[in-house]
Design an enzyme around this catalytic site. Structure first.
Site, short mmCIF file in Angstrom:
data_model
loop_
_atom_site.label_atom_id
_atom_site.label_comp_id
_atom_site.label_asym_id
_atom_site.label_seq_id
_atom_site.Cartn_x
_atom_site.Cartn_y
_atom_site.Cartn_z
N TRP A 166 3.34 -0.34 6.96
CA TRP A 166 4.78 -0.07 6.79
C TRP A 166 5.06 0.60 5.46
O TRP A 166 5.89 1.50 5.35
CB TRP A 166 5.59 -1.36 6.94
CG TRP A 166 5.34 -2.02 8.25
CD1 TRP A 166 4.81 -3.26 8.47
CD2 TRP A 166 5.58 -1.46 9.56
NE1 TRP A 166 4.69 -3.49 9.82
CE2 TRP A 166 5.16 -2.42 10.50
CE3 TRP A 166 6.09 -0.25 10.02
CZ2 TRP A 166 5.25 -2.20 11.89
CZ3 TRP A 166 6.18 -0.04 11.39
CH2 TRP A 166 5.76 -1.00 12.31
N ASP A 167 4.36 0.16 4.44
CA ASP A 167 4.50 0.81 3.13
C ASP A 167 4.07 2.27 3.18
O ASP A 167 4.70 3.14 2.58
CB ASP A 167 3.60 0.11 2.10
CG ASP A 167 4.22 -1.14 1.53
OD1 ASP A 167 5.45 -1.29 1.59
OD2 ASP A 167 3.46 -1.98 1.02
N LEU A 168 2.98 2.51 3.88
CA LEU A 168 2.44 3.87 3.92
C LEU A 168 3.38 4.82 4.65
O LEU A 168 3.63 5.95 4.21
CB LEU A 168 1.07 3.87 4.59
CG LEU A 168 -0.03 3.07 3.87
CD1 LEU A 168 -1.25 2.93 4.76
CD2 LEU A 168 -0.40 3.71 2.55
N GLY A 171 6.39 5.37 2.50
CA GLY A 171 6.09 6.25 1.38
C GLY A 171 6.24 7.72 1.75
O GLY A 171 6.81 8.52 1.01
#
Lengths: 404, 404
Positions: A166-168, A171
């Site tokens: 999810w972070d990737l 980002g």
């Protein structure tokens, strides 16, 4: 190819952010040639010691996510430090006035205060949830349901992913948001505040991939272990013990698997016995157990080298399972033989390899990856360049402990 | 707020693509207001029946990844169909001439041929690996090593992720690449061919997150089950059987956990006994077993409702584990109560909810999600609009079976 020749050269972004998503968004722009200036508090921010770390506590994580940026360190607990930060965010420049943060937009990060200093400011604020609450990759993953259908079919317990997916995704979406807002400003002159919540990214993806509608229809996704859903695909072990992943999603992929493993006759017999057209991907999933056994019987009798040769010759969609150690030691794609990678010297880490942006722009060519800065490495340079600060004034601030 | 008011309104993109990453890239632009025209072959392309599907074989996957686009269906096996496709890709328009594909760039998708018709064309070609070979999310995941440190610490076997994380990241990067190239063209007039390989996205991320350097230093990441690496974070079960994820990564997050669970004294005793400063995130990881037991003893005696109340009051970073069924049934964030979601009628599916782009642009406001088109729904409209095709000519092509 130097950074000033990148596809985004001329663009300047100020970043005040921590952990994965927001710094990755900034680095994505930096690796395309934007001048991305990271502002940290003296001694480093929340993610400055994030694991993995070296023996002397240099964060490989921080170095990895801040490559190609400039670093300014200010005492953000002092009014003078905060004033400098606001001045940097709103410093003049036609292609500047872009600000990226995942801190709460208050105090010196308050959008209205910043906009009062630069009317066309673009600020992107990343939040955990859309209400401003705390959420990170692991909590979003638990909430949206992915952990419940990851892992072994027999398992009753959730399996967290380790890759911060999810972070990737978020980002990259940070970079999308800034580029879209910059385009809008170029066309209209108008700045704005763009907001994005990590949790919403998770929810949107669950919708896009059909998981939500499946559950609404009473057919929620089940655990299928290492099997691909809805077609043919799973892991196998070769005669010499190498595990491989094999995918027969499209008709062509499926055909090349049958050919390379010489299993078409047995597949045809299965089709006749079941009355299923196995050229339909969904039918391959319905008889995945039987198809898997047909393939496994062949793969388990052949060596990896033998299979590699025939798979590559026929264009099968497959790959080997590797540990990261094997990847680093044996795989030329994970070395400067792949033009995305460069050998660099990373302060605090030493000689290493680093990846630039995977996007290859024919108009400009690749920019080699550049190391992350030392904390505060560019403070004097940036204050001079953006604010025209004289050396004597910098000296005064340094002696006072506002900069270092 | 209509689509024509989106942040990218005016931009036109032609897409010829299948599966997750490239269609998601196109949809990302479409959901920001770009006119994204998807070209498919008659009867639908490779992903038109991708599972999950409804009872009558409408793909929830295809509908989910093609929202807000227009659909043109052409007989791409015929020279006339391919000629129309090339004409659409290179049709005039200041803000047009953007082409997105994940098919091999040959035949009618050949960049040189297309550029000969429109010199400032921007084409983004997504590939499996950088050599043009086949690779999908599952094969990339096996190769880069993530499967080897996902799942239970006792496990010897790789665990595939189910969320197609590499596809999702790549999908956003597709949008990044097109926006960056469009900016470059706006500034210089120059078009280009942008190439991107799914496998390179995987390798770059492994580098950015420090996994590669860890392995180079002989300390490859181990399996840690549901535990967060390098700080405090894991799953727990409440007295009434609800599983939760709790994260103490930053100092503030850790402090609120200790306070909400009233465990500071026991944590201090552990710190004294071990000589470790537990305000350092890495030390919390070192004694994660002991800290986990301290927290588990408290959580297992308290109800979910009780914990929810204190966690939310103190701003703890946590969430519940849910199945997708629970998410859909019980969670208001996964409903039109969240402004990212809208109720829509999706042809072939019926009444459902759909997510728009998570980015909230203050200058334009949110565009409600719009359904995916029916295959070929806009063929006549688009041919007329972009190529000025008269109705009689469309009729001739229709009778001949080139369009439908």
């Amino acid at each position: 190819m130097s950074k000033s020749n990148g596809i985004l050269s001329g663009m300047r972004v100020v970043e005040a952010a921590a952990f994965v998503a927001a710094p990755l968004g900034g680095m994505t722009l930096a690796q395309m040639g934007a001048d991305v200036i990271r502002i940290d508090t003296l001694g480093g921010g929340l993610d400055y010691r994030r694991w993995p770390v070296t023996e002397d506590n240099t964060s490989l994580f921080w170095c990895g996510l801040n490559k190609s940026k400039r670093s300014v360190a200010l005492d953000l607990s002092s009014p003078e430090g905060r004033e400098l930060a606001m001045a940097l965010v709103t410093a003049p420049g036609e292609d500047a006035g872009l600000f990226l943060t995942n801190f709460p937009p208050r105090g010196w990060l308050d959008h209205d205060k910043l906009r009062a200093r630069r009317a066309d400011l673009i600020q992107l604020t990343l939040m955990g949830d859309r209400h401003g609450g705390s959420a990170v990759d692991y909590t979003v993953n638990a909430r949206v349901g992915v952990t419940m259908f990851t892992g072994d079919p027999g398992s009753e317990e959730p399996v967290n992913h380790v890759l911060p997916a999810w972070d990737l995704v978020t980002g990259q979406m940070v970079a999308v948001g800034l580029l879209a807002a910059e385009r809008h400003r170029r066309l209209t002159g108008e700045g704005q505040h763009v907001k994005l919540a990590l949790q919403d990214v998770g929810l949107a993806v669950m919708n896009h991939l059909g998981f939500i509608e499946e559950a609404r229809r009473g057919q929620p996704r089940q655990r299928h272990g290492n099997e691909l859903f809805g077609a043919f695909g799973r892991d196998f072990v070769t005669a010499d013990g190498q595990r491989i992943m094999l995918v027969g999603l499209t008709h062509k992929q499926w055909r090349t698997i049958c050919e390379s493993l010489d299993m078409q006759a047995e597949v045809d017999a299965l089709a006749a016995r079941t009355g299923l057209d196995l050229n339909q991907e969904g039918n391959r999933f319905r008889v995945r157990k039987e198809l898997g056994e047909i393939a496994a019987a062949r793969i388990s009798r052949r060596s990896f080298a033998d299979l590699q040769q025939v798979f590559d010759r026929l264009g099968v969609c497959w790959d080997r399972y590797q540990t990261v150690e094997q990847l680093v030691r044996d795989d030329p794609e994970c070395s400067p033989a792949n033009p995305m990678f460069s050998a660099i010297t990373q302060p605090g880490v030493g000689e290493t390899i680093a990846a630039g942006i995977p996007l290859d722009f024919s108009a400009r060519g690749r920019i080699p990856a550049q190391p992350a800065p030392r904390l505060g490495e560019h403070t004097e340079q940036v204050l001079q360049e953006l604010l025209g600060m004289p050396a004597a004034e910098y000296g005064r601030l340094h002696d006072k402990g506002v900069v270092r």
